[in-house]
Scaffold this motif. Structure first.
Motif, PDB file in Angstrom:
ATOM      1  N   THR A  82     -10.342 -31.612  51.352  1.00 57.96           N
ATOM      2  CA  THR A  82      -9.425 -30.819  50.533  1.00 57.96           C
ATOM      3  C   THR A  82     -10.233 -30.122  49.437  1.00 57.96           C
ATOM      4  OG1 THR A  82      -7.345 -30.890  49.277  1.00 57.96           O
ATOM      5  CG2 THR A  82      -8.841 -32.734  48.979  1.00 57.96           C
ATOM      6  N   ARG A  83      -9.631 -29.094  48.846  1.00 64.43           N
ATOM      7  CA  ARG A  83     -10.273 -28.384  47.730  1.00 64.43           C
ATOM      8  C   ARG A  83      -9.252 -28.227  46.631  1.00 64.43           C
ATOM      9  NH1 ARG A  83     -12.707 -22.394  48.336  1.00 64.43           N
ATOM     10  NH2 ARG A  83     -10.543 -21.876  47.966  1.00 64.43           N
ATOM     11  N   ASP A  84      -9.647 -28.522  45.403  1.00 64.96           N
ATOM     12  CA  ASP A  84      -8.710 -28.455  44.282  1.00 64.96           C
ATOM     13  C   ASP A  84      -8.727 -27.067  43.638  1.00 64.96           C
ATOM     14  OD1 ASP A  84     -10.934 -28.366  42.541  1.00 64.96           O
ATOM     15  OD2 ASP A  84     -10.764 -30.477  41.990  1.00 64.96           O
ATOM     16  N   GLY A  85      -7.927 -26.915  42.586  1.00 65.91           N
ATOM     17  CA  GLY A  85      -7.805 -25.642  41.890  1.00 65.91           C
ATOM     18  C   GLY A  85      -9.075 -25.189  41.199  1.00 65.91           C
ATOM     19  N   ASP A  86     -10.007 -26.101  40.969  1.00 61.97           N
ATOM     20  CA  ASP A  86     -11.289 -25.765  40.361  1.00 61.97           C
ATOM     21  C   ASP A  86     -12.362 -25.481  41.409  1.00 61.97           C
ATOM     22  OD1 ASP A  86     -10.284 -26.098  37.775  1.00 61.97           O
ATOM     23  OD2 ASP A  86     -10.670 -28.261  37.810  1.00 61.97           O
ATOM     24  N   ALA A  87     -11.934 -25.334  42.666  1.00 59.92           N
ATOM     25  CA  ALA A  87     -12.811 -25.044  43.802  1.00 59.92           C
ATOM     26  C   ALA A  87     -13.778 -26.184  44.127  1.00 59.92           C
ATOM     27  CB  ALA A  87     -13.563 -23.724  43.606  1.00 59.92           C
ATOM     28  N   ARG A  88     -13.437 -27.411  43.711  1.00 52.58           N
ATOM     29  CA  ARG A  88     -14.246 -28.578  44.076  1.00 52.58           C
ATOM     30  C   ARG A  88     -13.683 -29.183  45.357  1.00 52.58           C
ATOM     31  NH1 ARG A  88     -13.873 -32.043  38.790  1.00 52.58           N
ATOM     32  NH2 ARG A  88     -11.749 -31.458  39.258  1.00 52.58           N
ATOM     33  N   HIS A  89     -14.577 -29.592  46.239  1.00 53.95           N
ATOM     34  CA  HIS A  89     -14.183 -30.193  47.508  1.00 53.95           C
ATOM     35  C   HIS A  89     -14.192 -31.712  47.386  1.00 53.95           C
ATOM     36  CE1 HIS A  89     -15.200 -26.143  48.867  1.00 53.95           C
ATOM     37  NE2 HIS A  89     -14.468 -26.394  49.934  1.00 53.95           N
ATOM     38  N   TRP A  90     -13.242 -32.324  48.101  1.00 53.15           N
ATOM     39  CA  TRP A  90     -13.065 -33.772  48.055  1.00 53.15           C
ATOM     40  C   TRP A  90     -12.778 -34.313  49.451  1.00 53.15           C
ATOM     41  CZ3 TRP A  90     -13.653 -35.980  43.283  1.00 53.15           C
ATOM     42  CH2 TRP A  90     -13.507 -35.144  42.167  1.00 53.15           C
TER      43      TRP A  90
END
Length: 190
Positions: A71-79
């Motif tokens: 997944t990718r959050d609103g800060d463009a970090r992937h998890w």
């Protein structure tokens, strides 16, 4: 039970592609709210290869399993997300690579379907938009896959799409393509 990859994208009808998309069982990441965070020590290279602690993950089944948790959050970090924790993962460019393209018709309009490096299919349209990035000298094209994660079109798929865009471009101003009733420009915004 051994993994049976889907047939070549060009051999499938739009209905068969849609059926394959529907059959893919994915974890309900949106329903999970893990309290713990950490680092997965993993990286996805620009060419789509996955690494853990510096070594390449060579088992396609492991890559497909991990990709289902991406997944990718609103800060463009992937998890990588599980019900109990989310682990950061370094992504050089995009979480997936689009490796093939086919054009089908639905109700007289073109529909673009992509095959990913994980053997999944994505049908471009309002829920899975195409995005042009980069600049005119080094452009890049992406398709939204899921959970904020995109696939970058590899060189041959990019060339196929640009050729299609030049064919479909009726006004001669900028190459664009249609899929699922939506027009997508192939020119990056300045």
């Amino acid at each position: 039970m051994p993994y049976e990859p889907p047939p070549a994208l060009a051999e499938l009808s739009l209905a068969e592609i849609a059926e394959a998309v529907e059959a893919r069982k994915l974890p309900p990441l949106a329903q999970w709210s893990p309290q713990r965070e950490g680092d997965s020590l993993m990286r996805i290279a620009a060419d789509g290869r996955w690494y853990h602690d510096g070594g390449e993950i060579r088992r396609p089944a492991m890559v497909r399993a991990f990709a289902s948790l991406l997944t990718r959050d609103g800060d463009a970090r992937h998890w990588l997300m599980t019900p109990h924790e989310r682990l950061s993962i370094a992504v050089d460019d995009a979480g997936f690579v689009a490796t093939d393209l086919t054009v089908r018709e639905a109700q007289g309009a073109p529909v673009l379907a992509f095959r990913l490096n994980t053997d999944e299919f994505v049908v471009a349209g309002p829920e899975h938009p195409l995005r042009a990035a980069g600049d005119p000298e080094t452009p890049a094209l992406y398709v939204m896959v899921r959970n904020g994660v995109e696939a970058r079109l590899n060189r041959s798929t990019y060339a196929q799409l640009v050729e299609l865009g030049l064919e479909q471009d009726g006004d001669g101003k900028e190459p664009s393509v249609w899929s699922g009733g939506t027009r997508f420009s192939l020119v990056p915004l300045p």
